[in-house]
Every structure is written in structure tokens, then in C-alpha cells.
Motif scaffolding. Sequence first.
Motif, PDB file in Angstrom:
ATOM      1  N   VAL A 273       0.902  -1.229   0.031  1.00 22.72           N
ATOM      2  CA  VAL A 273       0.053   0.069  -0.047  1.00 22.72           C
ATOM      3  C   VAL A 273       0.792   1.279  -0.093  1.00 22.72           C
ATOM      4  N   ASN A 274       1.833   1.459   0.879  1.00 23.02           N
ATOM      5  CA  ASN A 274       2.651   2.609   0.869  1.00 23.02           C
ATOM      6  C   ASN A 274       3.395   3.015  -0.278  1.00 23.02           C
ATOM      7  N   PRO A 275       3.851   2.183  -0.842  1.00 20.88           N
ATOM      8  CA  PRO A 275       4.701   2.755  -2.230  1.00 20.88           C
ATOM      9  C   PRO A 275       3.737   3.377  -3.133  1.00 20.88           C
ATOM     10  N   ILE A 276       2.495   3.028  -3.412  1.00 21.26           N
ATOM     11  CA  ILE A 276       1.389   3.695  -4.263  1.00 21.26           C
ATOM     12  C   ILE A 276       0.900   5.084  -3.596  1.00 21.26           C
ATOM     13  N   ASN A 277       0.902   4.889  -2.314  1.00 27.69           N
ATOM     14  CA  ASN A 277       0.530   6.051  -1.361  1.00 27.69           C
ATOM     15  C   ASN A 277       1.507   7.050  -1.720  1.00 27.69           C
ATOM     16  N   THR A 278       2.788   6.640  -1.490  1.00 28.73           N
ATOM     17  CA  THR A 278       4.177   7.501  -1.784  1.00 28.73           C
ATOM     18  C   THR A 278       3.847   8.280  -3.193  1.00 28.73           C
ATOM     19  N   LEU A 279       3.670   7.590  -3.969  1.00 26.99           N
ATOM     20  CA  LEU A 279       3.657   7.790  -5.531  1.00 26.99           C
ATOM     21  C   LEU A 279       2.574   8.915  -5.668  1.00 26.99           C
ATOM     22  N   ILE A 280       1.416   8.550  -5.109  1.00 25.41           N
ATOM     23  CA  ILE A 280       0.344   9.937  -5.274  1.00 25.41           C
ATOM     24  C   ILE A 280       0.663  10.828  -4.536  1.00 25.41           C
ATOM     25  N   ASN A 281       1.398  10.670  -3.238  1.00 26.65           N
ATOM     26  CA  ASN A 281       1.586  11.702  -2.538  1.00 26.65           C
ATOM     27  C   ASN A 281       2.692  12.753  -2.965  1.00 26.65           C
ATOM     28  N   LYS A 282       3.691  12.063  -3.907  1.00 21.60           N
ATOM     29  CA  LYS A 282       4.380  12.901  -4.542  1.00 21.60           C
ATOM     30  C   LYS A 282       4.043  14.007  -5.448  1.00 21.60           C
ATOM     31  N   ILE A 283       2.861  13.596  -6.002  1.00 20.87           N
ATOM     32  CA  ILE A 283       2.139  14.287  -7.026  1.00 20.87           C
ATOM     33  C   ILE A 283       1.785  15.730  -6.363  1.00 20.87           C
ATOM     34  N   PHE A 284       1.229  15.550  -5.163  1.00 21.83           N
ATOM     35  CA  PHE A 284       0.500  16.554  -4.391  1.00 21.83           C
ATOM     36  C   PHE A 284       1.721  17.586  -3.830  1.00 21.83           C
ATOM     37  N   THR A 285       2.560  16.864  -3.196  1.00 23.50           N
ATOM     38  CA  THR A 285       3.851  17.512  -2.730  1.00 23.50           C
ATOM     39  C   THR A 285       4.576  18.295  -3.707  1.00 23.50           C
ATOM     40  N   SER A 286       4.463  17.774  -4.994  1.00 28.08           N
ATOM     41  CA  SER A 286       5.231  18.596  -6.016  1.00 28.08           C
ATOM     42  C   SER A 286       4.455  19.837  -6.460  1.00 28.08           C
ATOM     43  N   LEU A 287       3.061  19.813  -6.217  1.00 28.39           N
ATOM     44  CA  LEU A 287       2.082  20.989  -6.487  1.00 28.39           C
ATOM     45  C   LEU A 287       2.194  22.088  -5.230  1.00 28.39           C
ATOM     46  N   THR A 288       2.485  21.545  -4.015  1.00 28.00           N
ATOM     47  CA  THR A 288       2.563  22.683  -3.070  1.00 28.00           C
ATOM     48  C   THR A 288       3.493  24.060  -3.171  1.00 28.00           C
ATOM     49  N   ALA A 289       4.778  23.699  -3.686  1.00 28.97           N
ATOM     50  CA  ALA A 289       5.443  25.120  -4.106  1.00 28.97           C
ATOM     51  C   ALA A 289       4.609  26.026  -4.979  1.00 28.97           C
ATOM     52  N   SER A 290       4.218  25.295  -6.153  1.00 25.49           N
ATOM     53  CA  SER A 290       3.415  26.025  -7.129  1.00 25.49           C
ATOM     54  C   SER A 290       2.153  26.610  -6.580  1.00 25.49           C
ATOM     55  N   ILE A 291       1.307  26.060  -5.676  1.00 26.83           N
ATOM     56  CA  ILE A 291       0.209  26.539  -5.084  1.00 26.83           C
ATOM     57  C   ILE A 291       0.616  27.812  -4.150  1.00 26.83           C
ATOM     58  N   GLY A 292       1.594  27.661  -3.224  1.00 25.75           N
ATOM     59  CA  GLY A 292       2.374  28.785  -2.597  1.00 25.75           C
ATOM     60  C   GLY A 292       2.397  29.992  -3.236  1.00 25.75           C
ATOM     61  N   ASN A 293       3.242  29.534  -4.394  1.00 24.80           N
ATOM     62  CA  ASN A 293       3.658  30.743  -5.556  1.00 24.80           C
ATOM     63  C   ASN A 293       2.230  31.415  -6.077  1.00 24.80           C
ATOM     64  N   LEU A 294       1.199  30.469  -6.299  1.00 27.46           N
ATOM     65  CA  LEU A 294       0.029  31.066  -6.939  1.00 27.46           C
ATOM     66  C   LEU A 294      -0.749  31.863  -5.869  1.00 27.46           C
ATOM     67  N   MET A 295      -0.702  31.526  -4.728  1.00 27.93           N
ATOM     68  CA  MET A 295      -1.428  32.199  -3.511  1.00 27.93           C
ATOM     69  C   MET A 295      -0.754  33.526  -3.345  1.00 27.93           C
ATOM     70  N   VAL A 296       0.250  33.881  -3.763  1.00 34.90           N
ATOM     71  CA  VAL A 296       1.277  35.004  -3.205  1.00 34.90           C
ATOM     72  C   VAL A 296       0.594  36.036  -4.278  1.00 34.90           C
ATOM     73  N   ASP A 297       0.227  35.688  -5.496  1.00 32.87           N
ATOM     74  CA  ASP A 297       0.012  36.960  -6.595  1.00 32.87           C
ATOM     75  C   ASP A 297      -1.391  36.470  -7.269  1.00 32.87           C
ATOM     76  N   SER A 298      -2.485  35.810  -6.844  1.00 34.82           N
ATOM     77  CA  SER A 298      -3.850  35.461  -7.494  1.00 34.82           C
ATOM     78  C   SER A 298      -4.732  35.637  -6.681  1.00 34.82           C
ATOM     79  N   ASP A 299      -5.895  35.755  -7.197  1.00 38.08           N
ATOM     80  CA  ASP A 299      -7.095  36.331  -6.252  1.00 38.08           C
ATOM     81  C   ASP A 299      -7.773  34.934  -5.880  1.00 38.08           C
TER      82      ASP A 299
END
Length: 513
Positions: A273-299
Amino acid sequence: MSNSRLEKSIKNIVTSEGTYIIILIFSFINRSVFISELSSEHLGLNGLFSNILTILSLTELGVGSAINYSLYKPLNEKDIIKIRAIMALYKKIYNVIGTVVFFIGLSLVPFLDMIIKDIPENISHIRIYYLLYVFNSSCSYFYTYKKSLLICDQKEYIISLVSAFLNILLNIVQIIVLILTESYFIYLCLNIAYTFLENLIVSFIADKRYSFLKETERVKLDTTIVDNIKKNTFAMMLHKIGDVIVNATDNIIISKFIGLSMVGLYSNYIMVVNPINTLINKIFTSLTASIGNLMVDSDKGHVKEIFKRILFINVWIYGFCAICYLCLIQPFVRIWIGDNCLLSQSIVLMIVIKFYVSGVRKTVLIFRTASGLFWYDRHKPLIESVLNIILSVGFVIRFGVSGVLLGTIGSTLLLSFWYEGYILYKYYFGKGFWSYIWKQVLYAIQVAVIAGICSLVNNCLPEGGIIWFCFRLILISFLCFGFICAFSCKKNEFLYYVNILRKIAKDILKQKK
């Protein structure tokens, strides 16, 4: 998200997913050799010590998440002086944390007899093995601050490539060592060598890319930023405590009340179970910095649309995987390591439900992390952790391993599942919380319906070897995907992803012409 953010997100996701799949294949080979060359008690020790070290990671107190949040704005504004000041603080704190983790881990050595119900006679030097785990965990902190800078700057793909190369090398060497020597000691020492090498290489790359990190001139950090980091660190400390108690105590409770052999059997399923969970989690972890950047200058209206799209894909990725696990995990374990390692179907059901309930919270959690809303639900993790221990210990006596998982699921549903969304909507989006809850309930009902249909079909199929397993996998996957499309085909979020796929297909066709 802008094209630049989207491109960086895709690059991080593709790299982290691709490299992790390769690592996953080698890890399974490694695990199979481990099982054949060593005992189930060794597997139990692996699971148990990993849980203990996860609890020791409480010493980190959530400093990483708090400081990462403070880096988004200066990185977006290219404020080198502020970045240097934050990184200097980061380095100082993590050096202290690494030292503290080592000594706290050391202090637990006399209490190992209390944690392990029956210490196996066929395993000697258990305390030495434990100390190797402690040393490996503590040394991982000393260069991690530079890794975080790359992640916050949306360059996680660099870390993924380094980690993949070293991990493949580690697995190959560990497999050879197990076959030739059957030495658990050398196996653990190789883990330490991997940690050292990864930290040193990533540190070298960070120094090359951010030459200002090598400057020795002291830069004072603004008191407002320091106060904000302290506040968020305190909040994240409480979150960290709660998360660790909820997610890292299952093996300890099983070891204490049932035994180390059951920890080994249970950890085989978690290994699937954990490897697939980690695999999926990597998708969302990879998005975190982009979302943080988005929140700085978007409505917030635009951010909310992005949230809905990510929530949609989040739910259906976890729903699809949960249904496939429910139908396929027993046949897989039977083929992989034999009938004598199978757990009951009720335990499998609890593992799958825990996987789904924990997974569909990812969207809320990454948006909370990106927006820095750590403070407002700071008391929630402590209440959840107490509730989890009470339920898990109470249920394990009556239901065994299923009871431990039922306690974890219950504590999550009673508190975290709804409260985290409530905080995000109240303090960032402002309204729409009940529509979020309704969406989650509706999604859960749809997943349950598809799971029921797929299970009925799966039960009609005969048992068999690898060929029948592949047939099951293809049939269940197509059936599940078909129902997901049927439930979602009219949703805006579904159409958004369909349009992206169409654009990609058109670009590919143009290139061929």
C-alpha cells in the motif's frame, strides 16, 4: 496556474513519479529477497523501528513546514538577503534537531523490552540494530535545509533524480549483501551510507545553484518573520505530534498486544500500500510550492477553482487505487510470498478504508500548508491523537489488527476529515464549506458503489497464477475507470482534464507531422 507554474509542476510530478516507479520495482525485489533470506521477526523489527523513529521525528516540531512557507514570498520576489537569513536560521535549527533526535533515540534503548512483547530468540543484537536506525535518522537532518530550498523553488525534480540513482544503487547492493551474507547489520549500514551520500550530493547541487548560501556574512532576519515562524512552528509542532500518534503507532500497538510476527505480516501489506500512497503523495507534494506561489499573486476565486480541480483528481486517484487494492491485494500477496502470509479480508478492508480516508484529505492539507494556516487548527491533532489511542487500544482487544485500524479510521472521520476543510474555508476561501463536505460525501458514496460492483465481479473470477492476476488487474481497472467516467463525465473538473489531454494529443500529432 500560469503556464510557468504548470510546467514546473508537471516537470516535478513527472520526474518524481517516474523515478519513484523505478525505485519501487527495486524495492519490491529487495523486499522479496529480505523475506526469503531473513525471518518474519526481522520484518517486524523493520516496521517497529521505523514507527519509533517516526515518533522521534517529533523533535522536528514542524519547523520545516513553517520555514518553507516563509520562503515562498522571498523566492517569488528574488529577495536574496531575506532567503539567506531564513536559510541561516533553518541550518541552525536543524543541526540542533539532528543532535536531539540522536540523544533521545539513545535514551530509549533501555525501554525496548517494554515495546516488544516477545523478543525473538533467533535475533541477537536488537539494540545495535535499533541504534543504527537512530543514527540514520539523526544524520538525515544536517543538510535537509538545502533540500527544502530546492523544493520551495519548484526544483524538486533535481532531488528526485539524485534520490533515484542512489536508491537503485542501494537496493542492488543490499540484495547482493543479503544473498551472500544474510547480514542484517550490513543491510542497515548501507542505509546510513545512502543517507550521507544523498545529503552531500544535494547540498553540493544547492551550493552551485544558490552561490549565496556559501557567503559567511551574517544577515539578521526581520523580527516579524521570526515571530511568524515561531507561531507557525508551535502550531506545526502540535500537528506533527497528532500526525505521528495517529499514523505511526499502529505497529507499536500491534507489537504490544498481538506480537512481532503479526507486525511482520501486516507490514507486508503496508509494503504494497505505502509505495502507491507515496507515489500519489509525490504528485501533491510537487504541487505545494506552485500553489504557494499562486497564492502570493492570485485572487481567491481563481485559487478556489484550482482547489476544486485538484480535489476532483485527488479523490478519484485514491478511489481508483482503493478499489484495485480491495480486489487485488490478496491475490498479489498469495503470488508474491504465499498463502501462509495472508491476512483476513476484514483487515484488508480496514487497510483500504484507512488508505482512502487519509488520501482524500491531501488537497485540503497542501492548500493549508501553502497558505500557512497552521495556527487555526493547532489543537485538533492533540484531540485526534488521544481519541486514536483510546479507540485503537480499546478495539485491538476485541477485534485484533482490524481494531487498531478501525481506531485510526474512526479518529480521522470524527475530527480531521471535516475540521481541516472547515479551517481552510473559514480563514482562506471565506465560504463554501458545506458544499465541500457534500462533495466528499457524494464522492465516497460513488467510490463505495463502484467498489461493491468490482468486488462482486472479482469474486466470480477463479484463483490462479500470474496470468489470472494480470487478467484481474486489467478487468478491474477498466471496470473501475469506466464507472468513474460515467459518474464524472458532466462535471467541469472532468472536462478540464479532458481538454488538457486533447491539447497534449494535438501537440503530439503536430510534432509527428
